[in-house]
Write a protein that holds these residues in place. Structure first.
Motif, PDB file in Angstrom:
ATOM      1  N   MET A   1     109.536  45.017   1.507  1.00 46.35           N
ATOM      2  CA  MET A   1     108.420  44.145   1.136  1.00 46.35           C
ATOM      3  C   MET A   1     107.724  44.695  -0.109  1.00 46.35           C
ATOM      4  N   SER A   2     107.430  43.810  -1.086  1.00 48.81           N
ATOM      5  CA  SER A   2     106.786  44.315  -2.299  1.00 48.81           C
ATOM      6  C   SER A   2     105.309  44.617  -2.015  1.00 48.81           C
ATOM      7  N   LYS A   3     104.755  45.457  -2.850  1.00 44.45           N
ATOM      8  CA  LYS A   3     103.353  45.850  -2.687  1.00 44.45           C
ATOM      9  C   LYS A   3     102.444  44.650  -2.842  1.00 44.45           C
ATOM     10  N   LYS A   4     101.325  44.637  -2.111  1.00 40.74           N
ATOM     11  CA  LYS A   4     100.337  43.577  -2.297  1.00 40.74           C
ATOM     12  C   LYS A   4      99.595  43.833  -3.614  1.00 40.74           C
ATOM     13  N   SER A   5      99.375  42.776  -4.391  1.00 41.55           N
ATOM     14  CA  SER A   5      98.665  42.908  -5.670  1.00 41.55           C
ATOM     15  C   SER A   5      97.218  42.479  -5.501  1.00 41.55           C
ATOM     16  N   VAL A   6      96.307  43.346  -5.898  1.00 45.90           N
ATOM     17  CA  VAL A   6      94.893  42.996  -5.747  1.00 45.90           C
ATOM     18  C   VAL A   6      94.159  43.163  -7.072  1.00 45.90           C
ATOM     19  N   LEU A   7      93.144  42.319  -7.240  1.00 43.58           N
ATOM     20  CA  LEU A   7      92.285  42.382  -8.418  1.00 43.58           C
ATOM     21  C   LEU A   7      90.927  42.955  -8.018  1.00 43.58           C
ATOM     22  N   VAL A   8      90.453  43.931  -8.790  1.00 41.91           N
ATOM     23  CA  VAL A   8      89.076  44.412  -8.636  1.00 41.91           C
ATOM     24  C   VAL A   8      88.352  44.068  -9.935  1.00 41.91           C
ATOM     25  N   THR A   9      87.378  43.154  -9.868  1.00 41.40           N
ATOM     26  CA  THR A   9      86.562  42.914 -11.066  1.00 41.40           C
ATOM     27  C   THR A   9      85.353  43.844 -11.020  1.00 41.40           C
ATOM     28  N   GLY A  10      84.830  44.155 -12.187  1.00 41.68           N
ATOM     29  CA  GLY A  10      83.770  45.173 -12.249  1.00 41.68           C
ATOM     30  C   GLY A  10      84.362  46.558 -12.068  1.00 41.68           C
ATOM     31  N   TYR A  22      90.363  53.926  -4.048  1.00 44.18           N
ATOM     32  CA  TYR A  22      90.589  53.753  -2.604  1.00 44.18           C
ATOM     33  C   TYR A  22      91.829  52.883  -2.366  1.00 44.18           C
ATOM     34  N   LEU A  23      91.928  51.786  -3.091  1.00 45.40           N
ATOM     35  CA  LEU A  23      93.053  50.857  -2.889  1.00 45.40           C
ATOM     36  C   LEU A  23      94.379  51.459  -3.363  1.00 45.40           C
ATOM     37  N   LYS A  24      94.311  52.212  -4.448  1.00 46.21           N
ATOM     38  CA  LYS A  24      95.533  52.897  -4.933  1.00 46.21           C
ATOM     39  C   LYS A  24      96.033  53.877  -3.860  1.00 46.21           C
ATOM     40  N   ASP A  25      95.101  54.603  -3.259  1.00 46.52           N
ATOM     41  CA  ASP A  25      95.477  55.566  -2.204  1.00 46.52           C
ATOM     42  C   ASP A  25      96.146  54.866  -1.019  1.00 46.52           C
ATOM     43  N   ARG A  26      95.838  53.585  -0.820  1.00 52.00           N
ATOM     44  CA  ARG A  26      96.442  52.832   0.289  1.00 52.00           C
ATOM     45  C   ARG A  26      97.692  52.063  -0.131  1.00 52.00           C
ATOM     46  N   GLY A  27      98.160  52.294  -1.321  1.00 45.44           N
ATOM     47  CA  GLY A  27      99.456  51.755  -1.717  1.00 45.44           C
ATOM     48  C   GLY A  27      99.427  50.383  -2.370  1.00 45.44           C
ATOM     49  N   TYR A  28      98.265  49.884  -2.710  1.00 42.15           N
ATOM     50  CA  TYR A  28      98.196  48.569  -3.370  1.00 42.15           C
ATOM     51  C   TYR A  28      98.556  48.691  -4.857  1.00 42.15           C
ATOM     52  N   TRP A  29      99.050  47.592  -5.416  1.00 44.64           N
ATOM     53  CA  TRP A  29      99.148  47.469  -6.868  1.00 44.64           C
ATOM     54  C   TRP A  29      97.821  46.868  -7.323  1.00 44.64           C
ATOM     55  N   VAL A  30      97.116  47.562  -8.218  1.00 47.74           N
ATOM     56  CA  VAL A  30      95.745  47.154  -8.540  1.00 47.74           C
ATOM     57  C   VAL A  30      95.593  46.780 -10.013  1.00 47.74           C
ATOM     58  N   ARG A  31      95.036  45.598 -10.230  1.00 41.62           N
ATOM     59  CA  ARG A  31      94.587  45.218 -11.583  1.00 41.62           C
ATOM     60  C   ARG A  31      93.061  45.382 -11.633  1.00 41.62           C
ATOM     61  N   GLU A  61      92.979  34.215 -16.323  1.00 36.34           N
ATOM     62  CA  GLU A  61      93.891  35.315 -16.667  1.00 36.34           C
ATOM     63  C   GLU A  61      93.760  36.451 -15.653  1.00 36.34           C
ATOM     64  N   ALA A  62      92.537  36.748 -15.256  1.00 41.00           N
ATOM     65  CA  ALA A  62      92.299  37.879 -14.338  1.00 41.00           C
ATOM     66  C   ALA A  62      92.991  37.664 -12.993  1.00 41.00           C
ATOM     67  N   VAL A  63      92.938  36.455 -12.464  1.00 40.46           N
ATOM     68  CA  VAL A  63      93.426  36.222 -11.090  1.00 40.46           C
ATOM     69  C   VAL A  63      94.928  35.931 -11.022  1.00 40.46           C
ATOM     70  N   GLN A  64      95.547  35.715 -12.173  1.00 39.24           N
ATOM     71  CA  GLN A  64      96.950  35.287 -12.168  1.00 39.24           C
ATOM     72  C   GLN A  64      97.853  36.288 -11.428  1.00 39.24           C
ATOM     73  N   GLY A  65      98.598  35.778 -10.442  1.00 45.15           N
ATOM     74  CA  GLY A  65      99.555  36.602  -9.714  1.00 45.15           C
ATOM     75  C   GLY A  65      98.944  37.503  -8.649  1.00 45.15           C
ATOM     76  N   ALA A 107      94.282  29.556  -8.111  1.00 45.37           N
ATOM     77  CA  ALA A 107      95.473  30.414  -8.249  1.00 45.37           C
ATOM     78  C   ALA A 107      96.097  30.755  -6.890  1.00 45.37           C
ATOM     79  N   LYS A 108      95.550  30.136  -5.824  1.00 43.63           N
ATOM     80  CA  LYS A 108      96.090  30.343  -4.472  1.00 43.63           C
ATOM     81  C   LYS A 108      96.014  31.796  -3.998  1.00 43.63           C
ATOM     82  N   VAL A 109      94.944  32.451  -4.424  1.00 45.27           N
ATOM     83  CA  VAL A 109      94.650  33.796  -3.910  1.00 45.27           C
ATOM     84  C   VAL A 109      94.394  33.686  -2.405  1.00 45.27           C
ATOM     85  N   GLN A 110      94.847  34.693  -1.643  1.00 49.72           N
ATOM     86  CA  GLN A 110      94.723  34.576  -0.173  1.00 49.72           C
ATOM     87  C   GLN A 110      93.319  34.902   0.335  1.00 49.72           C
TER      88      GLN A 110
END
Ligand code: NAD
Ligand code: GDD
Length: 336
Positions: A1-10, A22-31, A61-65, A107-110
């Motif tokens: 399963m591919s990593k979950k991609s998350v956006l952190v604004t700010g 924190y999210l990187k330590d839990r294995g997320y791909w973070v933008r 642009e920020a939320v894409q993908g 963008a169909k973010v969950q």
């Protein structure tokens, strides 16, 4: 399963910076997205984009993908800042919050997490230092902190409408005053814990610092590690109503100064100034609902959390003084 991609604004700001770690330590791909780079250290995000989220194209642009969005971007500061610029703060935050929500939905973010604030609570419930802790349902009938608090309350409702009408999954977090290393400590946007750490760090033992108000006003303060842990747990929960995220350890501002002075090992005298901004007279978090939903609540005591906070701010104060002294000592080259 591919990593979950998350956006952190700010992500260039205080809480966002720590949340990325924190999210990187839990294995997320973070933008990470912000209008500026992080001030003190490079972001750990896989990708960091400079965008202005008052612009819809930049929000898209920020939320894409992205699978999930933690929307922390806001024009934000302590009481001195938020009480002095209602027009620009309310305009900026309205544009960021409403457009980020719509862009994420399109963008169909969950899941979409909105960072709200204890400033949504009615001022009439916060007019004595021995305040009754604030429950989530106390927000109405509304009388929030003008400008900044009003926008937070309105955007909470907008998120609820997106959930009701479109089934969009949103999470609403009402932060109570957050402090810790890498938080703004100077320049006008700093909150009380950082401002007082700075003043104590700059003072010699036996000197007097200025404290805003009469020192009897009360708050609860949450350490940054509890904050990011709570954000993550709320995002993972099934609960979409507003939730307090804070401690219920009430302290008055004079007591806050005493704790910081104690950590510094200095004797510090206080000069209270009631002509400076004071905000509400008392504010505390009722954590009953948070405990029911998460089976967890912030637990780091103020006297614990202030130790690394003071150490970091006093280090920054010292480094700045050395830089300024260094610049002053560079010999000027005489004009030929
Ligand atoms: P912060 O000021 O350190 O971070 C906010 C970030 O948003 C900043 O880096 C800023 O540059 C960015 N931003 C502002 N305008 C932007 C724009 N147009 N486009 C892109 N980025 C933009 O503040 P923080 O303490 O990290 O707060 C994070 C969130 O939590 C905010 O929504 C704030 O309102 C909320 N909150 C914080 C506290 C607290 O005590 N720190 C309390 C209540 C609510
Ligand atoms: N900022 C600051 N600086 N506050 C001081 C100082 C000082 O040097 N000295 C005393 N205070 C007092 C203020 O007068 C206020 O009564 C109290 O400390 C807390 O001030 P802040 O930390 O600046 O803000 P706040 O608690 O009123 O509101 C903050 O927390 C909210 C969430 O709980 C703000 O950051 C809001 O933006 C945030 O939403």
């Amino acid at each position: 399963m591919s990593k979950k991609s998350v956006l952190v604004t700010g992500a260039g700001g205080f809480i966002g910076f720590h949340l990325v770690n924190y999210l990187k330590d839990r294995g997320y791909w973070v933008r990470g997205v912000d209008i500026k780079d992080p001030e003190y250290q490079a972001s750990a995000a896989d990708e960091f984009r400079i965008l202005d989220l008052r612009e819809m194209d930049d929000c898209r642009e920020a939320v894409q993908g992205m699978d999930e969005v933690y929307n922390l971007a806001a024009d934000m500061g302590g009481i001195g800042y938020i009480s002095g610029a209602h027009a620009s703060i309310t305009f900026n935050n309205t544009m960021i919050s409403a457009q980020m929500l719509k862009a994420a939905y399109d963008a169909k973010v969950q899941r979409f997490l909105f960072s709200s604030s204890a400033c949504v609570y009615p001022q009439y419930l916060q007019d004595v230092p021995s305040v009754v802790p604030l429950k989530e349902d106390d927000a109405f009938p509304a009388d929030p902190e003008p400008g900044y608090g009003l926008e937070k309350l309105y955007t909470e409702k907008l998120c609820e409408y997106f959930t009701q009408d479109y089934g969009f999954q949103t999470r609403l977090v009402r932060f109570h005053n957050v402090y810790g290393p890498l938080g703004t400590w100077d320049g006008g946007k700093e909150k009380a814990p950082a401002a007082i750490c700075r003043k104590v760090a700059m003072a010699k033992s036996g000197e007097t610092i200025e404290v805003w108000g009469d020192g009897k006003q009360t708050r609860s303060f949450m350490y940054i590690d509890d904050c990011v842990e709570g954000i993550y747990r709320i995002m993972r929960s099934d609960y979409s109503g507003p939730l307090n995220l804070g401690t219920d350890e009430l302290v008055d501002v004079s007591g806050l100064v005493d704790i910081i002075a104690g950590i510094s090992g200095k004797t510090i005298h206080k000069r209270f100034n009631t002509n400076r901004p004071q905000g509400v007279r008392g504010r505390n978090s009722d954590n009953n609902r948070l405990r029911e939903v998460l089976g967890w609540e912030p637990s780091i005591h103020l006297s614990q959390g202030l130790i690394p906070t003071y150490a970091w701010i006093s280090g920054e104060v010292k480094a700045r003084a050395e830089r300024e002294a260094g610049i002053a000592h560079i010999p000027t080259i005489a004009a030929q």
